[in-house]
Scaffold this motif. Structure first.
Motif, PDB file in Angstrom:
ATOM      1  N   LEU A 181      31.381  64.535  36.891  1.00  0.00           N
ATOM      2  CA  LEU A 181      31.015  63.262  37.510  1.00  0.00           C
ATOM      3  C   LEU A 181      30.390  63.401  38.901  1.00  0.00           C
ATOM      4  O   LEU A 181      29.344  62.798  39.161  1.00  0.00           O
ATOM      5  N   PRO A 182      30.941  64.204  39.809  1.00  0.00           N
ATOM      6  CA  PRO A 182      30.309  64.339  41.126  1.00  0.00           C
ATOM      7  C   PRO A 182      28.888  64.917  41.059  1.00  0.00           C
ATOM      8  O   PRO A 182      28.033  64.573  41.874  1.00  0.00           O
ATOM      9  N   GLN A 183      28.634  65.781  40.087  1.00  0.00           N
ATOM     10  CA  GLN A 183      27.281  66.324  39.920  1.00  0.00           C
ATOM     11  C   GLN A 183      26.307  65.216  39.527  1.00  0.00           C
ATOM     12  O   GLN A 183      25.182  65.159  40.023  1.00  0.00           O
ATOM     13  N   GLU A 184      26.749  64.346  38.635  1.00  0.00           N
ATOM     14  CA  GLU A 184      25.916  63.221  38.206  1.00  0.00           C
ATOM     15  C   GLU A 184      25.682  62.256  39.367  1.00  0.00           C
ATOM     16  O   GLU A 184      24.578  61.730  39.538  1.00  0.00           O
ATOM     17  N   GLN A 185      26.705  62.042  40.165  1.00  0.00           N
ATOM     18  CA  GLN A 185      26.558  61.167  41.336  1.00  0.00           C
ATOM     19  C   GLN A 185      25.582  61.764  42.345  1.00  0.00           C
ATOM     20  O   GLN A 185      24.759  61.050  42.920  1.00  0.00           O
ATOM     21  N   ALA A 186      25.660  63.065  42.543  1.00  0.00           N
ATOM     22  CA  ALA A 186      24.735  63.729  43.467  1.00  0.00           C
ATOM     23  C   ALA A 186      23.293  63.631  42.953  1.00  0.00           C
ATOM     24  O   ALA A 186      22.362  63.400  43.737  1.00  0.00           O
ATOM     25  N   MET A 187      23.100  63.813  41.657  1.00  0.00           N
ATOM     26  CA  MET A 187      21.760  63.708  41.093  1.00  0.00           C
ATOM     27  C   MET A 187      21.231  62.289  41.220  1.00  0.00           C
ATOM     28  O   MET A 187      20.060  62.070  41.546  1.00  0.00           O
ATOM     29  N   ALA A 188      22.072  61.304  40.983  1.00  0.00           N
ATOM     30  CA  ALA A 188      21.649  59.909  41.127  1.00  0.00           C
ATOM     31  C   ALA A 188      21.214  59.634  42.566  1.00  0.00           C
ATOM     32  O   ALA A 188      20.191  58.969  42.802  1.00  0.00           O
ATOM     33  N   GLN A 189      21.950  60.159  43.523  1.00  0.00           N
ATOM     34  CA  GLN A 189      21.584  59.975  44.929  1.00  0.00           C
ATOM     35  C   GLN A 189      20.257  60.654  45.238  1.00  0.00           C
ATOM     36  O   GLN A 189      19.397  60.116  45.926  1.00  0.00           O
ATOM     37  N   TRP A 190      20.077  61.870  44.712  1.00  0.00           N
ATOM     38  CA  TRP A 190      18.823  62.599  44.930  1.00  0.00           C
ATOM     39  C   TRP A 190      17.658  61.800  44.362  1.00  0.00           C
ATOM     40  O   TRP A 190      16.617  61.670  45.003  1.00  0.00           O
ATOM     41  N   LEU A 191      17.834  61.268  43.168  1.00  0.00           N
ATOM     42  CA  LEU A 191      16.774  60.474  42.547  1.00  0.00           C
ATOM     43  C   LEU A 191      16.449  59.242  43.386  1.00  0.00           C
ATOM     44  O   LEU A 191      15.268  58.922  43.601  1.00  0.00           O
ATOM     45  N   LEU A 192      17.469  58.548  43.872  1.00  0.00           N
ATOM     46  CA  LEU A 192      17.235  57.374  44.717  1.00  0.00           C
ATOM     47  C   LEU A 192      16.428  57.729  45.965  1.00  0.00           C
ATOM     48  O   LEU A 192      15.574  56.963  46.413  1.00  0.00           O
TER      49      LEU A 192
END
Length: 78
Positions: free
Chosen positions: A29-40
């Motif tokens: 989950l934290p990896q997915e959250q980090a990727m979502a932030q990077w995309l934003l």
């Protein structure tokens, strides 16, 4: 979508008493959250760069490794 999926899986695993699945999802989950932030943070500039190149007739291209090293890496370190 991935964040919602892993959040749901964590809830389901908790309810079912599946500690192994819960732990795996909690690690991911934290990896997915980090990727979502990077995309934003990066998708707007990537999109406008593409549009600018397209409008000027430039063909999209892959960056050389030298060009890529000047930009932030993905949160996964790729």
């Amino acid at each position: 979508m991935e964040i919602a999926t892993y959040t749901s899986l964590i809830a389901a695993a908790t309810r079912c008493g599946d500690a192994e699945t819960r732990a795996a999802c909690e690690r991911i989950l934290p990896q997915e959250q980090a990727m979502a932030q990077w995309l934003l943070e990066h998708v707007p500039s990537i999109s406008t760069e593409y549009l600018d190149r397209s409008a000027s007739g430039q063909e999209a291209k892959k960056r050389t490794s030298q060009e890529a090293s000047k930009h932030e890496c993905l949160p996964c370190g790729a």
